[in-house]
Design an enzyme around this catalytic site. Sequence first.
Site, PDB file in Angstrom:
ATOM      1  N   ARG A  98       2.257 -54.401  65.620  1.00  0.00           N
ATOM      2  CA  ARG A  98       1.411 -53.705  64.646  1.00  0.00           C
ATOM      3  C   ARG A  98       0.258 -54.590  64.170  1.00  0.00           C
ATOM      4  O   ARG A  98      -0.809 -54.100  63.815  1.00  0.00           O
ATOM      5  CB  ARG A  98       2.221 -53.296  63.409  1.00  0.00           C
ATOM      6  CG  ARG A  98       3.233 -52.188  63.654  1.00  0.00           C
ATOM      7  CD  ARG A  98       3.714 -51.638  62.317  1.00  0.00           C
ATOM      8  NE  ARG A  98       4.943 -50.879  62.410  1.00  0.00           N
ATOM      9  CZ  ARG A  98       5.012 -49.589  62.731  1.00  0.00           C
ATOM     10  NH1 ARG A  98       3.913 -48.928  63.007  1.00  0.00           N
ATOM     11  NH2 ARG A  98       6.159 -48.967  62.786  1.00  0.00           N
ATOM     12  N   PHE A 121       1.180 -45.970  76.877  1.00  0.00           N
ATOM     13  CA  PHE A 121       1.761 -46.367  75.599  1.00  0.00           C
ATOM     14  C   PHE A 121       0.914 -47.467  74.966  1.00  0.00           C
ATOM     15  O   PHE A 121       0.681 -48.520  75.542  1.00  0.00           O
ATOM     16  CB  PHE A 121       3.227 -46.793  75.718  1.00  0.00           C
ATOM     17  CG  PHE A 121       3.909 -46.712  74.384  1.00  0.00           C
ATOM     18  CD1 PHE A 121       4.356 -45.497  73.891  1.00  0.00           C
ATOM     19  CD2 PHE A 121       4.037 -47.846  73.584  1.00  0.00           C
ATOM     20  CE1 PHE A 121       4.928 -45.398  72.628  1.00  0.00           C
ATOM     21  CE2 PHE A 121       4.603 -47.768  72.322  1.00  0.00           C
ATOM     22  CZ  PHE A 121       5.057 -46.534  71.847  1.00  0.00           C
ATOM     23  N   LYS A 132      -4.107 -38.341  72.265  1.00  0.00           N
ATOM     24  CA  LYS A 132      -3.546 -38.301  73.622  1.00  0.00           C
ATOM     25  C   LYS A 132      -3.421 -36.844  74.019  1.00  0.00           C
ATOM     26  O   LYS A 132      -2.352 -36.262  73.965  1.00  0.00           O
ATOM     27  CB  LYS A 132      -2.140 -38.919  73.595  1.00  0.00           C
ATOM     28  CG  LYS A 132      -1.992 -40.226  74.312  1.00  0.00           C
ATOM     29  CD  LYS A 132      -0.516 -40.544  74.434  1.00  0.00           C
ATOM     30  CE  LYS A 132      -0.235 -41.953  73.971  1.00  0.00           C
ATOM     31  NZ  LYS A 132       1.210 -42.264  74.037  1.00  0.00           N
ATOM     32  N   ASP A 186      -2.403 -42.309  62.963  1.00  0.00           N
ATOM     33  CA  ASP A 186      -2.814 -43.291  63.967  1.00  0.00           C
ATOM     34  C   ASP A 186      -3.100 -42.636  65.313  1.00  0.00           C
ATOM     35  O   ASP A 186      -4.133 -42.847  65.918  1.00  0.00           O
ATOM     36  CB  ASP A 186      -1.746 -44.397  64.109  1.00  0.00           C
ATOM     37  CG  ASP A 186      -0.333 -43.847  64.308  1.00  0.00           C
ATOM     38  OD1 ASP A 186      -0.136 -42.613  64.283  1.00  0.00           O
ATOM     39  OD2 ASP A 186       0.590 -44.661  64.486  1.00  0.00           O
ATOM     40  N   ASP A 189      -0.013 -37.345  69.554  1.00  0.00           N
ATOM     41  CA  ASP A 189       0.551 -37.346  70.894  1.00  0.00           C
ATOM     42  C   ASP A 189       0.958 -35.901  71.222  1.00  0.00           C
ATOM     43  O   ASP A 189       0.110 -35.108  71.625  1.00  0.00           O
ATOM     44  CB  ASP A 189       1.738 -38.326  70.883  1.00  0.00           C
ATOM     45  CG  ASP A 189       2.351 -38.562  72.246  1.00  0.00           C
ATOM     46  OD1 ASP A 189       1.688 -38.275  73.258  1.00  0.00           O
ATOM     47  OD2 ASP A 189       3.496 -39.046  72.307  1.00  0.00           O
TER      48      ASP A 189
END
Length: 179
Positions: free
Chosen positions: A164, A151, A130, A99, A102
Amino acid sequence: MTNDIEETLYSEEEILKRVEEISMQISKDYEGKDLLIVGILKGSVIFTSDLAKHIKIPCSLDFMAVSSYGSSTESSGVIKILKDLDEDIEGKHVLIVEDIVDTGITLSYLLEYLNVRKAASIEIVALLNKKARRKADIKVKYIGFDIPDEFIVGYGMDYSEKYRNLPFIGILKREIYEK
Ligand code: IMP
Ligand code: MG
């Protein structure tokens, strides 16, 4: 639920358009190859489904579950394999579906973990990237969108297992996780 969202980053339509583009590219790049799509539970389950639906070549589908985050918004650095692959990947072209990348710690651990299984290739497709927070140097073959250091929730992604099911991708209000 949508009251907790600061701003919509990508609408359902924008996401699907980008997902279709990536699926087309994957269909071209993996033509004639034994492709195994590996979704990383639970965050990538909606992305994996939409992506797989638009891939035009034969492929199989498997899932892994890893834990990297507790209920906080920062990586714990502790990664556990909660569910391994059902299928043998030897000789297959594995495409890991994530997904969001990070720090990259989860994926670099996962790549190391799978590397000994003699796949023909292992690549990564991530919906969101990110970049600003990257700690582990990993190569991501396909990226949906580069996003700022905020976030994010929705389209499979959660905060404390919530949000979700939002069909779009949004920035979560700070007051939700800073209280
Ligand atoms: P990494 O190991 O720091 O790259 O962590 C990656 C995982 O952390 C992703 O697969 C997500 O499950 C989760 N994650 C990172 N950033 C966010 C976010 O903004 N929203 C929701 N989950 C996130
Ligand atoms: Mg994840």
